[in-house]
Design a protein around this motif. Structure first.
Motif, short mmCIF file in Angstrom:
data_model
loop_
_atom_site.label_atom_id
_atom_site.label_comp_id
_atom_site.label_asym_id
_atom_site.label_seq_id
_atom_site.Cartn_x
_atom_site.Cartn_y
_atom_site.Cartn_z
N UNK A 36 14.38 3.15 -2.03
CA UNK A 36 14.72 1.94 -2.79
C UNK A 36 16.00 1.31 -2.25
N UNK A 37 16.96 2.11 -1.84
CA UNK A 37 18.22 1.62 -1.28
C UNK A 37 17.93 0.68 -0.11
N UNK A 64 12.69 -0.09 -8.75
CA UNK A 64 12.05 0.18 -7.46
C UNK A 64 10.77 -0.66 -7.33
N UNK A 65 9.92 -0.61 -8.34
CA UNK A 65 8.66 -1.37 -8.27
C UNK A 65 8.93 -2.87 -8.23
N UNK A 66 9.83 -3.35 -9.07
CA UNK A 66 10.13 -4.79 -9.11
C UNK A 66 10.74 -5.29 -7.81
N UNK A 67 11.69 -4.55 -7.27
CA UNK A 67 12.31 -4.97 -6.00
C UNK A 67 11.28 -4.95 -4.87
N UNK A 74 0.82 -1.21 0.00
CA UNK A 74 0.00 0.00 0.00
C UNK A 74 0.86 1.26 0.00
N UNK A 75 1.93 1.26 0.73
CA UNK A 75 2.80 2.42 0.84
C UNK A 75 3.51 2.72 -0.48
N UNK A 76 4.01 1.68 -1.12
CA UNK A 76 4.85 1.89 -2.30
C UNK A 76 4.06 1.77 -3.61
N UNK A 77 3.21 0.78 -3.73
CA UNK A 77 2.68 0.43 -5.04
C UNK A 77 1.24 0.83 -5.33
#
Length: 157
Positions: free
Chosen positions: A56-57, A97-100, A13-16
């Motif tokens: 992302x790091x 970023x999305x894939x990781x 929810x936070x990222x995607x």
């Protein structure tokens, strides 16, 4: 619902794709930005691109641990990235970023429930639960900054 599933859902929810806590997420905020806007600095503030790369790091670093690797990230390097100098580089970064993040979400969902209270790499880092929650909270903190910076940059023109 299992706690690991709930944590994975919160990270997703936070990222995607979520809107529950902040009414937005990283993907919504970043996918429509061009690289020039994303890399523009306002005074001494970090750029949107730097903040996204920073999150992302940590995502990638924690993902490596979940995949059986070592924890090779350090706070002192968490803002050091080569400059993004084209739309293609920006889009490539976002895709990573999305894939990781998707990979990490999948691995968190698969985490046995009793593993949440196991030590994460070293006792000084606490448990898996503490680190996953910390990553989610850290992500929301910088998401707020990204939202404000984006508003400031897009309202300038």
């Amino acid at each position: 619902m299992k706690s690991a599933q709930q944590l994975a859902d919160r990270l997703e929810e936070t990222i995607l794709n979520g809107t529950w806590v902040a009414n937005t997420n990283y993907k919504d905020q970043l996918n429509d930005l061009d690289w020039k806007t994303a890399t523009t600095k306002i005074e001494s503030l970090n750029s949107i691109a730097i903040l996204a790369q920073h999150i992302h790091y940590y995502t990638k670093g924690i993902l490596e641990v979940f995949k059986g690797g070592t924890l090779d990230i350090s706070d002192k390097y968490s803002f050091d990235f080569p400059p993004i100098s084209s739309q293609n580089e920006w889009k490539n970064f976002l895709n990573r970023f999305w894939n990781d993040t998707e990979q990490l979400i999948k691995l968190i969902k698969e985490l046995p429930e009793d593993s949440l209270n196991h030590v994460f790499v070293d006792k000084k880092y606490g448990t898996y639960l503490r680190n996953i929650n910390g990553m989610i909270e850290h992500s929301y903190y910088h998401l707020g900054q990204i939202v404000l910076l984006k508003k400031m940059l897009l309202n300038k023109s």
